[in-house]
Design an enzyme around this catalytic site. Structure first.
Site, PDB file in Angstrom:
ATOM      1  N   SER A 125       0.786  -1.217   0.055  1.00 53.93           N
ATOM      2  CA  SER A 125      -0.033  -0.089   0.326  1.00 53.93           C
ATOM      3  C   SER A 125       0.941   1.368  -0.102  1.00 53.93           C
ATOM      4  O   SER A 125       0.355   2.465  -0.401  1.00 53.93           O
ATOM      5  CB  SER A 125      -0.955  -0.198   1.318  1.00 53.93           C
ATOM      6  OG  SER A 125      -0.272  -0.027   2.377  1.00 53.93           O
TER       7      SER A 125
ATOM      8  N   ASP B  64      -3.688   6.822  11.290  1.00 57.72           N
ATOM      9  CA  ASP B  64      -2.715   6.183  10.456  1.00 57.72           C
ATOM     10  C   ASP B  64      -1.447   6.979  10.406  1.00 57.72           C
ATOM     11  O   ASP B  64      -1.494   8.359   9.854  1.00 57.72           O
ATOM     12  CB  ASP B  64      -3.474   6.245   9.169  1.00 57.72           C
ATOM     13  CG  ASP B  64      -2.465   5.609   7.894  1.00 57.72           C
ATOM     14  OD1 ASP B  64      -1.363   5.010   8.307  1.00 57.72           O
ATOM     15  OD2 ASP B  64      -2.749   5.684   6.746  1.00 57.72           O
TER      16      ASP B  64
ATOM     17  N   HIS C 174       0.963   5.448   6.316  1.00 55.05           N
ATOM     18  CA  HIS C 174       0.872   5.964   4.991  1.00 55.05           C
ATOM     19  C   HIS C 174       1.109   7.677   5.079  1.00 55.05           C
ATOM     20  O   HIS C 174       1.114   8.333   6.018  1.00 55.05           O
ATOM     21  CB  HIS C 174      -0.666   5.719   4.427  1.00 55.05           C
ATOM     22  CG  HIS C 174      -0.557   4.200   4.380  1.00 55.05           C
ATOM     23  ND1 HIS C 174      -1.198   3.332   5.359  1.00 55.05           N
ATOM     24  CD2 HIS C 174      -0.251   3.181   3.490  1.00 55.05           C
ATOM     25  CE1 HIS C 174      -1.523   2.242   5.227  1.00 55.05           C
ATOM     26  NE2 HIS C 174      -0.700   2.067   3.832  1.00 55.05           N
TER      27      HIS C 174
END
Ligand code: NAG
Ligand code: NAG
Ligand code: NAG
Ligand code: NAG
Ligand code: NAG
Ligand code: NAG
Ligand code: NAG
Length: 424
Positions: free
Chosen positions: A152, A400, A403
């Site tokens: 990802s 998060d 990312h």
């Protein structure tokens, strides 16, 4: 060179705890295709109660961010060593102007209020690094095909790449798989194509994802490359690939279709193989494939990058509320990132011993470990979901810190890519 302890039984707990941390990143992957929030991730099987409380070991950090250990590329200027300096020019695209940004990384659209994190650029110590020049880049890449292969974070990277290029010409999406993990874009004026390929282990892996909260037994074949990318390999002119983080997953490892051990599989009568051994094998297989192929692609292997959860892990209320980069010496790589990074640098060091230069292949390490380590401010944090505090200013939401926001510091990875590909 950094020394690190082997991941023996004594350090298994550290590894396991970090599996939990990284699990959050994984759970994000499932939602990226349909934009759903990951509510289910909270109770995902990554939350293994037997180790959850043991977070002292997670905090363990070893000092690895000295310049010597970070030095990879020799030569006139090491792009990996430097600092973030203020840059009023800011990003070349916005969350509105680019339509490939997935919701989870579309921080400004999701209401992130502080924007200072957009106004920095990476300054290598010994040279200037030019900002990505999309016109020049596309002009040099007529009739070429690029691929981004990995997990990802690779997808995060390709979106940044497409957004920057889209300032010159809008890209047409000419292919996507049902789950949007494999996508191809076409820039018509330049006949330039970009493909992103989902292959988190780079080697063949089955049954490694959690589906509807049901734990799967990952089966990782350390002697077989994932044909999703090898089948297309000869069509690629340039490749940015990466791996690593998914080796934190509990899994059974195979060679010759025979189990050779596992990683974190209590209850199975198998010996711990060591995730570092598995990743080392996988990287070697990848590099051997590239070196032995008759096809000449330019390959950048992107080095590992850190998450920045503070005051807890992804599932215990960890946050990343910083709004500025770190300075040299304010943070060091955590234990596992040192492990991953050492495997990557070692693989590239070894290239010198295998007659690599004689093969005239272009294979380089895209070293973004340190410049990323210094950017705790670049993650979506709570803004991976739209307006997380709209209803309740003190709501407890999952962050998060793995990312990257788009636009954001990950855009600078492309400045390095351009420098390495066009001037390197
Ligand atoms: C790019 O993709 C288009 C459309 O899928 C195809 O026609 C073209 O041949 C490809 N060009 C390159 C350089 O890969
Ligand atoms: C796999 O099989 C090949 C050929 O039979 C053999 O040479 C090799 O040693 C085997 N590897 C392992 C790990 O068993
Ligand atoms: C492993 O099993 C698969 C599927 O049965 C087979 O296609 C493959 O050739 C086997 N590989 C080896 C090394 O025996
Ligand atoms: C575990 O594996 C070993 C070696 O293969 C075997 O001797 C032993 O009986 C196994 N134990 C169980 C409980 O299955
Ligand atoms: C972590 O907790 C400490 C002590 O409560 C606090 O001072 C600090 O601001 C917190 N850090 C972050 C990034 O939230
Ligand atoms: C492969 O590509 C690289 C980079 O473009 C080039 O330097 C090298 O000479 C090429 N090798 C062969 C065998 O064509
Ligand atoms: C807001 O969230 C906090 C923390 O979860 C909770 O204690 C509080 O009751 C919530 N307030 C409202 C009005 O829902």
């Amino acid at each position: 060179m950094v020394k690190y302890a082997r991941l023996d039984e004594n350090s298994l707990v550290k590894v396991t705890v970090s599996v939990l941390v990284i699990g959050f990143g994984f759970s994000l992957l499932y939602s990226a295709s349909n934009g759903n929030s990951i509510g289910g991730g909270v109770s995902s099987p990554f939350v293994d109660k037997t180790v959850e409380g043991d977070d002292g070991s997670y905090e363990l950090a070893i000092t690895a961010s000295n310049d010597e250990s970070m030095e990879i590329q020799k030569g006139k200027c090491d792009l990996a060593i430097g600092e973030w300096i203020p840059d009023p020019s800011g990003p070349v695209y916005t969350s509105e102007s680019c339509n490939v940004i997935t919701e989870d990384q579309n921080c400004m659209k999701n209401g992130r209020p502080d924007l200072e994190f957009l106004y920095w650029r990476w300054k290598p110590r010994d040279c200037e690094l030019a900002r990505f020049n999309a016109v020049r880049f596309l002009d040099s890449m007529r009739n070429k095909h690029w691929a981004f292969i990995g997990d990802s974070i690779s997808r995060n990277h390709v979106q940044s790449f497409i957004c920057i290029l889209s300032k010159v010409e809008a890209a047409n999406e000419v292919y996507h798989a049902k789950d949007f993990r494999n996508i191809r874009w076409h820039f018509p004026t330049y006949n330039f194509n970009v493909t992103v390929i989902w292959s988190p282990f780079l080697v063949k892996a089955y049954n490694y994802e959690y589906k509807n909260g049901v734990k799967a037994d990952g089966q990782i074949h350390l002697d077989v490359l994932d044909n999703i990318w090898t089948d297309q390999y000869t069509s690629f002119d340039y490749i940015v690939m990466s791996g690593g983080k998914w080796f934190l997953r509990s899994a059974v490892y195979y060679e010759n279709n025979t189990t050779v051990g596992c990683h974190y599989c209590p209850g199975k009568n198998l010996t711990e193989y060591g995730l570092e051994n598995a990743y080392r094998k996988a990287i070697k297989l990848v590099i051997d494939f590239i070196l032995n192929s008759n096809h000449n692609a330019t390959v950048l292997y992107r080095a590992t990058t850190s998450e920045h959860f503070e005051n807890g892990s992804w599932d215990t209320g960890g946050t990343c509320d910083r709004t500025k980069p770190f300075k040299e010496g304010e943070i060091s790589l955590n234990y596992l990132d040192v492990v991953f990074r050492d495997i990557e640098t070692e693989a590239f060091e070894n290239l010198k011993n295998v007659g690599y230069t004689g093969k005239r292949k272009s294979l380089k390490l895209l070293d973004v470990t340190k410049l990323s380590l210094l950017r705790p401010d670049g993650h979506p944090g709570p803004y991976r979901n739209p307006h997380p505090f709209a209803k309740n200013k003190t709501a407890k939401v999952q962050y998060d810190c793995l990312h990257w926001c788009l636009p954001g510091p990950i855009d600078s990875w492309n400045d390095l890519v351009m420098e390495m590909v066009l001037n390197g």
